[in-house]
Design a protein around this motif. Structure first.
Motif, PDB file in Angstrom:
ATOM      1  N   UNK A  51       0.801  -1.223   0.000  1.00  0.00           N
ATOM      2  CA  UNK A  51       0.000   0.000   0.000  1.00  0.00           C
ATOM      3  C   UNK A  51       0.827   1.264   0.000  1.00  0.00           C
ATOM      4  N   UNK A  52       2.101   1.139  -0.352  1.00  0.00           N
ATOM      5  CA  UNK A  52       2.981   2.299  -0.336  1.00  0.00           C
ATOM      6  C   UNK A  52       4.041   2.127  -1.408  1.00  0.00           C
ATOM      7  N   UNK A 116       1.572   6.155   6.136  1.00  0.00           N
ATOM      8  CA  UNK A 116       1.098   7.108   7.148  1.00  0.00           C
ATOM      9  C   UNK A 116       0.222   8.183   6.523  1.00  0.00           C
ATOM     10  N   UNK A 117      -0.704   8.654   7.329  1.00  0.00           N
ATOM     11  CA  UNK A 117      -1.637   9.652   6.823  1.00  0.00           C
ATOM     12  C   UNK A 117      -0.860  10.801   6.218  1.00  0.00           C
ATOM     13  N   UNK A 118      -1.158  11.105   4.985  1.00  0.00           N
ATOM     14  CA  UNK A 118      -0.411  12.136   4.281  1.00  0.00           C
ATOM     15  C   UNK A 118      -1.362  12.870   3.376  1.00  0.00           C
ATOM     16  N   UNK A 119      -0.990  14.141   3.113  1.00  0.00           N
ATOM     17  CA  UNK A 119      -1.830  14.920   2.212  1.00  0.00           C
ATOM     18  C   UNK A 119      -1.594  14.497   0.784  1.00  0.00           C
ATOM     19  N   UNK A 122      -2.354   8.749  -2.554  1.00  0.00           N
ATOM     20  CA  UNK A 122      -1.826   7.408  -2.340  1.00  0.00           C
ATOM     21  C   UNK A 122      -1.311   6.869  -3.669  1.00  0.00           C
ATOM     22  N   UNK A 123      -0.529   5.805  -3.632  1.00  0.00           N
ATOM     23  CA  UNK A 123      -0.046   5.227  -4.897  1.00  0.00           C
ATOM     24  C   UNK A 123      -1.207   4.759  -5.784  1.00  0.00           C
ATOM     25  N   UNK A 136     -12.202   3.654  -6.760  1.00  0.00           N
ATOM     26  CA  UNK A 136     -11.791   2.519  -5.935  1.00  0.00           C
ATOM     27  C   UNK A 136     -10.507   2.795  -5.136  1.00  0.00           C
ATOM     28  N   UNK A 137      -9.774   3.817  -5.529  1.00  0.00           N
ATOM     29  CA  UNK A 137      -8.437   4.036  -4.982  1.00  0.00           C
ATOM     30  C   UNK A 137      -8.444   4.193  -3.456  1.00  0.00           C
TER      31      UNK A 137
END
Lengths: 197, 162
Positions: A51-52, A116-119, A122-123, A136-137
């Motif tokens: 997930x990263x 981690x929660x980020x502004x 996401x990938x 769906x992302x």
């Protein structure tokens, strides 16, 4: 209607035997060809697993070096992808253990442990190419890694349940359950989006 | 209480999509879906979710590709070097062993005669044996270890690689 039909038969063919021979002989040209052929799939699998995007580059490099070192353990009696993904998975697990007391198989795992929660997007948000994928992302980012993994191996890599079970080291029934649950989450989200529109 | 037939069909749809349905179950599915809009919609939603899952494309960094290829080339060379070193060590060890065995045999056959001819003591005989067959065998062993670590490396230095 049956657009998800997937060929079930996994056959040992000249290609897998050629790969097995080349890996045993440490054939650099073959390794380069394998990198060209499987790199993007390996990256996709690791991103879906973790997930990263952060640790991916190092993991990809380590995976291919491990392929070089352990080439003799691939006997060519099955497809190359499950063997490759199993190596990548083990390295990803080692990576997560170094980060702290979390496990890919833990049902208590917070997907945010890897991202981690980020502004920043996401990938999955960055990689979405269709409207449905964009919807769906966010769901994928918060989905359990073990469900994400089962879904991508089944529906993107077109691996059989047995092949996925071999990669994950879990029974076929467990893999089936993960696919059902993951698909239920996605379906619920897609259904909600559909009705909302 | 009877199970909801639609629930059973939905489970069959999940099994089919996961690749766990038998041909008989698939046939049952086809027959039911031909006349059931609710379950057909369930299948359609599922297929839509799967299609969405396939709608992601992650870019591959060309620098990463280059690093991977370079590390593989370097790694393969290191593996070959280690293999060559191990091979040379084994060869040196076998040669030394053969010399030791051969020398021991020769020494037992000729030692006593030589000692008688040259009036040598036992200590002098043993010293001679050590100097003329133990030391050479050890030097040959070292010679193998000091050879270039890899023929490929030697060829590369000479510009003989493809």
């Amino acid at each position: 209607m049956w657009q998800s039909e997937i060929p079930w038969t996994v056959t040992v063919n000249d290609d897998t035997q050629r790969i097995a021979r080349g890996l045993a002989e440490k054939d650099v040209a073959l390794l380069h060809a394998l990198v060209g052929q499987y790199q993007h799939r390996l990256i996709r699998y690791l991103i879906f697993l973790l997930g990263s995007r952060d640790p991916i580059d190092d993991l990809v490099q380590e995976t291919w070096l491990r392929v070089l070192e352990r080439g003799r353990t691939y006997d060519g009696q099955s497809r190359f992808e499950p063997w490759l993904f199993a190596i990548a998975r083990n390295l990803a697990i080692d990576h997560t253990r170094k980060r702290g007391p979390v496990s890919l198989d833990s049902t208590d795992l917070s997907p945010q442990s890897f991202s981690p929660v980020s502004a920043e997007p996401s990938p999955f948000e960055q990689a979405a190419r269709t409207e449905d994928a964009q919807h769906l992302a966010k769901t994928l980012q918060t989905l359990e890694p073990i469900y994400r993994e089962a879904l991508i191996l089944r529906f993107q890599e077109d691996l059989s349940l047995q092949e996925i079970a071999t990669i994950v080291g879990a029974p076929v029934s467990t893999i089936s359950t993960r696919i059902y649950r993951g698909l239920a989450v996605l379906r619920g989200h897609m259904g909600a989006e559909h009705h909302a529109s | 209480m009877q199970a909801d037939p639609h629930q059973l069909i939905r489970q069959l749809i999940d099994q089919f999509l996961a690749g766990a349905a038998s041909s008989e179950e698939e046939q049952t599915l086809r027959e039911h879906l031909a006349g059931c809009a609710e379950c057909s919609e369930y299948l359609e939603d599922s297929n839509r979710a799967i299609a969405a899952l396939r709608g992601f494309s992650f870019p591959v960094d060309s620098d990463l590709d280059s690093r991977v290829l370079a590390s593989l080339t370097h790694g393969a060379q290191q593996v070959e070097n280690r293999h060559f070193q191990r091979s040379r060590m084994w060869q040196g060890g076998i040669v030394a062993l053969l010399l030791t065995v051969g020398g021991s045999f020769t020494a037992t056959q000729l030692g006593a005669r030589a000692a008688a001819v040259w009036h040598l003591s036992a200590a002098q005989l043993h010293l001679g044996l050590a100097a003329f067959w133990i030391a050479p065998s050890l030097w040959i062993c070292l010679l193998f270890l000091l050879l270039p670590v890899s023929p490929a490396l030697w060829m590369n230095k000479k510009g003989l690689t493809r």
